[in-house]
Structure formats: C-alpha cells, structure tokens
Design a protein around this motif. Structure first.
Motif, PDB file in Angstrom:
ATOM      1  N   GLU A   1     -44.722  27.871 -59.796  1.00 58.15           N
ATOM      2  CA  GLU A   1     -44.038  29.169 -59.748  1.00 58.15           C
ATOM      3  C   GLU A   1     -43.447  29.352 -58.362  1.00 58.15           C
ATOM      4  OE1 GLU A   1     -44.989  33.987 -60.030  1.00 58.15           O
ATOM      5  OE2 GLU A   1     -46.567  32.514 -60.448  1.00 58.15           O
ATOM      6  N   ILE A   2     -42.170  29.683 -58.303  1.00 57.42           N
ATOM      7  CA  ILE A   2     -41.507  29.932 -57.032  1.00 57.42           C
ATOM      8  C   ILE A   2     -41.498  31.434 -56.793  1.00 57.42           C
ATOM      9  CG2 ILE A   2     -39.461  29.535 -55.635  1.00 57.42           C
ATOM     10  CD1 ILE A   2     -40.853  26.996 -56.676  1.00 57.42           C
ATOM     11  N   ARG A   3     -42.151  31.868 -55.756  1.00 55.42           N
ATOM     12  CA  ARG A   3     -42.173  33.284 -55.395  1.00 55.42           C
ATOM     13  C   ARG A   3     -41.220  33.482 -54.236  1.00 55.42           C
ATOM     14  NH1 ARG A   3     -48.787  34.101 -55.443  1.00 55.42           N
ATOM     15  NH2 ARG A   3     -49.118  33.264 -57.564  1.00 55.42           N
ATOM     16  N   HIS A   4     -40.168  34.232 -54.470  1.00 52.46           N
ATOM     17  CA  HIS A   4     -39.126  34.405 -53.459  1.00 52.46           C
ATOM     18  C   HIS A   4     -39.726  34.986 -52.177  1.00 52.46           C
ATOM     19  CE1 HIS A   4     -36.011  33.304 -56.255  1.00 52.46           C
ATOM     20  NE2 HIS A   4     -36.464  34.191 -57.128  1.00 52.46           N
ATOM     21  N   GLY A   5     -39.586  34.203 -51.125  1.00 53.15           N
ATOM     22  CA  GLY A   5     -40.134  34.606 -49.843  1.00 53.15           C
ATOM     23  C   GLY A   5     -41.616  34.368 -49.718  1.00 53.15           C
ATOM     24  N   GLY A   6     -42.230  33.836 -50.778  1.00 53.77           N
ATOM     25  CA  GLY A   6     -43.681  33.665 -50.750  1.00 53.77           C
ATOM     26  C   GLY A   6     -44.165  32.257 -50.984  1.00 53.77           C
ATOM     27  N   GLY A   7     -43.236  31.319 -51.223  1.00 49.27           N
ATOM     28  CA  GLY A   7     -43.639  29.935 -51.378  1.00 49.27           C
ATOM     29  C   GLY A   7     -43.744  29.469 -52.813  1.00 49.27           C
ATOM     30  N   MET A   8     -44.352  28.295 -52.983  1.00 48.97           N
ATOM     31  CA  MET A   8     -44.461  27.635 -54.284  1.00 48.97           C
ATOM     32  C   MET A   8     -45.941  27.450 -54.634  1.00 48.97           C
ATOM     33  SD  MET A   8     -42.739  24.019 -55.465  1.00 48.97           S
ATOM     34  CE  MET A   8     -43.165  23.263 -53.875  1.00 48.97           C
ATOM     35  N   TYR A   9     -46.313  27.847 -55.854  1.00 52.13           N
ATOM     36  CA  TYR A   9     -47.711  27.842 -56.261  1.00 52.13           C
ATOM     37  C   TYR A   9     -47.893  27.088 -57.583  1.00 52.13           C
ATOM     38  CZ  TYR A   9     -48.250  31.507 -52.765  1.00 52.13           C
ATOM     39  OH  TYR A   9     -48.254  32.220 -51.584  1.00 52.13           O
ATOM     40  N   LEU A  10     -49.059  26.449 -57.719  1.00 54.70           N
ATOM     41  CA  LEU A  10     -49.374  25.764 -58.968  1.00 54.70           C
ATOM     42  C   LEU A  10     -49.692  26.785 -60.057  1.00 54.70           C
ATOM     43  CD1 LEU A  10     -49.647  23.260 -57.077  1.00 54.70           C
ATOM     44  CD2 LEU A  10     -51.562  22.554 -58.517  1.00 54.70           C
TER      45      LEU A  10
ATOM     46  N   THR B   1     -54.959  25.790 -60.090  1.00 56.31           N
ATOM     47  CA  THR B   1     -54.095  26.920 -60.443  1.00 56.31           C
ATOM     48  C   THR B   1     -54.155  27.999 -59.370  1.00 56.31           C
ATOM     49  OG1 THR B   1     -54.478  26.507 -62.797  1.00 56.31           O
ATOM     50  CG2 THR B   1     -53.626  28.675 -62.184  1.00 56.31           C
ATOM     51  N   GLY B   2     -52.972  28.440 -58.933  1.00 54.99           N
ATOM     52  CA  GLY B   2     -52.896  29.495 -57.928  1.00 54.99           C
ATOM     53  C   GLY B   2     -52.816  28.998 -56.504  1.00 54.99           C
ATOM     54  N   ASP B   3     -53.089  27.702 -56.272  1.00 58.85           N
ATOM     55  CA  ASP B   3     -53.010  27.159 -54.920  1.00 58.85           C
ATOM     56  C   ASP B   3     -51.555  26.967 -54.502  1.00 58.85           C
ATOM     57  OD1 ASP B   3     -55.735  27.119 -54.703  1.00 58.85           O
ATOM     58  OD2 ASP B   3     -55.951  24.983 -55.180  1.00 58.85           O
ATOM     59  N   ARG B   4     -51.352  27.081 -53.217  1.00 58.21           N
ATOM     60  CA  ARG B   4     -49.991  26.996 -52.673  1.00 58.21           C
ATOM     61  C   ARG B   4     -49.676  25.581 -52.205  1.00 58.21           C
ATOM     62  NH1 ARG B   4     -47.424  31.035 -48.030  1.00 58.21           N
ATOM     63  NH2 ARG B   4     -45.324  30.115 -47.998  1.00 58.21           N
ATOM     64  N   LEU B   5     -48.471  25.142 -52.532  1.00 62.01           N
ATOM     65  CA  LEU B   5     -47.979  23.854 -52.047  1.00 62.01           C
ATOM     66  C   LEU B   5     -47.303  24.053 -50.690  1.00 62.01           C
ATOM     67  CD1 LEU B   5     -46.461  22.552 -55.388  1.00 62.01           C
ATOM     68  CD2 LEU B   5     -48.267  21.399 -54.100  1.00 62.01           C
ATOM     69  N   PRO B   6     -47.139  22.987 -49.927  1.00 63.88           N
ATOM     70  CA  PRO B   6     -46.407  23.111 -48.665  1.00 63.88           C
ATOM     71  C   PRO B   6     -44.992  23.634 -48.890  1.00 63.88           C
ATOM     72  CG  PRO B   6     -47.571  21.018 -48.762  1.00 63.88           C
ATOM     73  CD  PRO B   6     -47.679  21.631 -50.128  1.00 63.88           C
ATOM     74  N   SER B   7     -44.380  24.144 -47.856  1.00 68.09           N
ATOM     75  CA  SER B   7     -43.024  24.676 -47.965  1.00 68.09           C
ATOM     76  C   SER B   7     -42.028  23.567 -48.274  1.00 68.09           C
ATOM     77  CB  SER B   7     -42.624  25.363 -46.663  1.00 68.09           C
ATOM     78  OG  SER B   7     -42.478  24.395 -45.630  1.00 68.09           O
ATOM     79  N   GLU B   8     -40.855  23.960 -48.791  1.00 67.53           N
ATOM     80  CA  GLU B   8     -39.822  22.964 -49.085  1.00 67.53           C
ATOM     81  C   GLU B   8     -39.431  22.205 -47.823  1.00 67.53           C
ATOM     82  OE1 GLU B   8     -36.436  24.240 -51.256  1.00 67.53           O
ATOM     83  OE2 GLU B   8     -37.583  25.395 -52.723  1.00 67.53           O
ATOM     84  N   ARG B   9     -39.310  22.927 -46.711  1.00 69.46           N
ATOM     85  CA  ARG B   9     -38.925  22.272 -45.452  1.00 69.46           C
ATOM     86  C   ARG B   9     -39.960  21.217 -45.064  1.00 69.46           C
ATOM     87  NH1 ARG B   9     -35.702  23.903 -41.308  1.00 69.46           N
ATOM     88  NH2 ARG B   9     -35.558  26.017 -42.184  1.00 69.46           N
ATOM     89  N   ASP B  10     -41.239  21.598 -45.165  1.00 69.57           N
ATOM     90  CA  ASP B  10     -42.312  20.676 -44.793  1.00 69.57           C
ATOM     91  C   ASP B  10     -42.325  19.463 -45.727  1.00 69.57           C
ATOM     92  OD1 ASP B  10     -44.552  19.586 -43.620  1.00 69.57           O
ATOM     93  OD2 ASP B  10     -45.968  20.844 -44.719  1.00 69.57           O
ATOM     94  N   LEU B  11     -42.194  19.715 -47.023  1.00 71.82           N
ATOM     95  CA  LEU B  11     -42.204  18.606 -47.980  1.00 71.82           C
ATOM     96  C   LEU B  11     -41.030  17.662 -47.752  1.00 71.82           C
ATOM     97  CD1 LEU B  11     -43.197  20.472 -51.275  1.00 71.82           C
ATOM     98  CD2 LEU B  11     -44.559  18.753 -50.070  1.00 71.82           C
TER      99      LEU B  11
END
Length: 237
Positions: A67-76, A32-42
């Motif tokens: 959770e999608i944080r606008h401009g901040g990436g995607m987090y579990l 929980t709270g960890d960031r996934l790679p960016s959409e471009r990278d994935l």
C-alpha cells in the motif's frame, strides 16, 4: 527430430526488482503493516532508476501486496511479497470487465427478486453472512468468506433456479473480482456497509432500494487498481 531447445530469455528488470524486494522482505522478517524502505533508498541500494523501481512497485500494488500512503511511505499488506506472474495479471485484467458486466446484470436482478421473495430463513442466512464478514474484517482480514456467503445468500433468497445456475457457473470468475475488490485499501469495511444496505432493503421488501444498493455496491467493486494499470508500461522493458 523435434528441437526442444528454446532461446534463453533474460528476466525483465522489473521482475528482477520484485525478486529482490521479495527476498529482502523475507530475510528481514517483514509482516503485514511493516514499512519498506523509501523509493529513494531502494533505488540507491539496487542501483537502478526510480522510474524502473516504480514499475515494479506498481505491479506489487496492483496485486494488493503493498500500500502506498501518500507522504507516508510504502507498507506491506500481506505477510510476504510473493507476486503472481505478470502474464496472469494481464489475462485477468482482460476478462475482468466482462465478469463485472455479468455480475451487474444478474445480481441487480437477484436483489430485486430477493426483496420480493425472501423468507425468514433467507434473512437469517443473510444476517449470518454479515456477522461472518464483520468478524473477519474486525480481525484485519479481507472478509472474502463472508462476502461470498452474503452473495450466495442473496442468490438463494431470489428463489430463481436459472439465475442460481448462472451464478454457480461463473463462481470462479466472481471470486477473482471479489479478491481484487477486497484487497483495495479500506474496501472490506466499505463493502460490509454496502452489504448491510442491501440486506436492509431486502428485509423491508423495498425492491427499488435493493436494486440501487446492489448497483452501488457493484460500482465500487469495479474501482480496482488492476483496471487502472497499463501493463504495457511494465512489459515494454
């Protein structure tokens, strides 16, 4: 002779993508709270279009797993990415509005009656439920147990056997709406504050304020990502 053989179906692309993301999160030990790679990278690593990736991400977001944080990436938002079948999501999306309508009709009346009829023992249970939810939220949980206890306490404070029976009969469906609502980003703290407003009105025997506070709370329960989701965009693949 009956033929038990069925045509073999190929998993849809978005289902394959979700499976890959689940395996990646598990193997990387993400929590929980960890960031996934960016959409471009994935998209580059999976060799798919960003549009196809987005369809999978939307399903994960609808289920409250990311959770999608606008401009901040995607987090579990959970310790793993284990989505439920999309068909089950579609069915829940279909019945959710009816359950929410029933909740509004019954729970606003229950708040009204609770403000009129509550006892000191009822207030003590309402306060205890708020304390339980507050403790859960402060520990980073959704607060579902405290939420369930609060609404049960308001129902009991109304001292209406028939309405209590109705609420008991749809308890499972109500639990679904509770989970959908509290899995929205920042919703647990908002819900706790709304519960406090309902409790305050009941304590003051302010019938109008109790009804208004309950109605406002249930209006926010309706604002869930699942109801904004168009399943045809996923299942059409």
């Amino acid at each position: 002779m009956s033929d038990s053989l069925r045509p073999v179906t190929r998993p849809r692309l978005y289902e394959q993508v979700m499976a890959q993301l689940r395996e990646y999160a598990d193997s990387a030990g993400l929590r929980t709270g960890d960031r996934l790679p960016s959409e471009r990278d994935l998209a580059e690593r999976l060799r798919i279009s960003r549009a196809s990736l987005k369809q999978a991400i939307v399903v994960l977001e609808v289920q409250g797993l990311v959770e999608i944080r606008h401009g901040g990436g995607m987090y579990l938002r959970t310790d793993s990415l284990h989505p439920e079948p999309v068909a089950r999501l579609v069915e829940r999306r279909r019945r959710l509005p009816d359950v929410l309508d029933a909740r509004e009709a019954m729970e606003t009346k229950l708040a009204e009656l609770a403000a009129e009829r509550r006892s000191e023992a009822d207030l003590a249970e309402i306060d205890a439920s708020l304390d339980e939810m507050r403790a859960q939220v402060e520990h980073g949980e959704f607060g579902e147990d405290g939420d369930r206890r609060f609404h049960a306490a308001v129902t009991a404070a109304a001292h209406s056997e028939l309405l209590g029976d109705f609420m008991h009969k749809i308890a499972d469906q109500i639990a679904e709406t509770r989970h959908e609502s509290l899995s929205q980003p920042d919703r647990p703290r908002q819900s706790l504050a709304q519960h406090q407003a309902i409790a305050d009105a009941i304590r003051e025997r302010d019938v109008g304020a109790a009804v208004a506070a309950m109605r406002a709370h249930l209006a926010s329960v309706r604002r869930v990502r699942l109801l904004d989701w168009n399943p045809d965009e996923s299942v059409a693949q």
